[in-house]
Design an enzyme around this catalytic site. Structure first.
Site, short mmCIF file in Angstrom:
data_model
loop_
_atom_site.label_atom_id
_atom_site.label_comp_id
_atom_site.label_asym_id
_atom_site.label_seq_id
_atom_site.Cartn_x
_atom_site.Cartn_y
_atom_site.Cartn_z
N CYS A 27 57.31 42.11 21.84
CA CYS A 27 56.12 41.96 22.69
C CYS A 27 55.14 40.95 22.07
O CYS A 27 54.56 41.21 21.02
CB CYS A 27 55.48 43.34 22.85
N CYS A 30 51.59 42.26 21.59
CA CYS A 30 51.58 43.24 20.49
C CYS A 30 51.51 42.52 19.15
O CYS A 30 50.76 42.93 18.25
CB CYS A 30 52.85 44.10 20.52
#
Length: 141
Positions: A65, A68
């Site tokens: 991600c 993230c």
């Protein structure tokens, strides 16, 4: 107040103060002032969330991600502002799919704040450090 050691996960009783110069675990003797986010999994999640009197901030994330990865340094930097005021932790939803499902994680990163073992707030999306600090500050005394 009860605090879970970030090193050995033992529960410690610590007097509540405005600030701490030193606080060590009664079992492993390492510092309880360590602010590095804890890696949580199915084996230790409930124990950490239920056995600390501090708010537990959980970052549900995954290695693939992009947002993230962008937020990770902000999360770590924000944690440094809360020694013995909040527990910052991370759950890799790639490895811990059951925890992701249990908490209805539909997009990542998702932050959930637990207090007294109960979810009290959540935020989705990458947050800058200042916004993380403000978000967590609402739940620290």
């Amino acid at each position: 107040m009860r605090v879970v050691c970030p090193h050995c996960f033992s529960v410690n009783n610590v007097p509540k103060k405005d600030s701490y110069k030193k606080a060590n675990c009664g079992k492993c003797k390492q510092s309880l002032l360590n602010t590095a986010p804890l890696e949580l999994n199915e084996n230790n999640f409930d124990e950490v969330v239920a056995n600390t009197d501090l708010p537990v901030i959980v970052d549900f994330w995954a290695p693939w991600c992009g947002p993230c990865q962008m937020m990770a340094p902000n999360f770590k930097a924000a944690a440094e502002h809360f020694p013995l005021k909040a527990v910052f932790s991370k759950v890799n939803t790639e490895n811990e799919q059951n925890l992701g499902a249990r908490f209805g994680i539909r997009s990542i990163p998702t932050l959930i704040i637990f207090k007294n073992g109960v979810e009290v707030d959540r935020a989705t999306g990458a947050l800058p450090k200042e916004q993380l600090i403000e978000f967590v500050s609402q739940y620290t005394n």
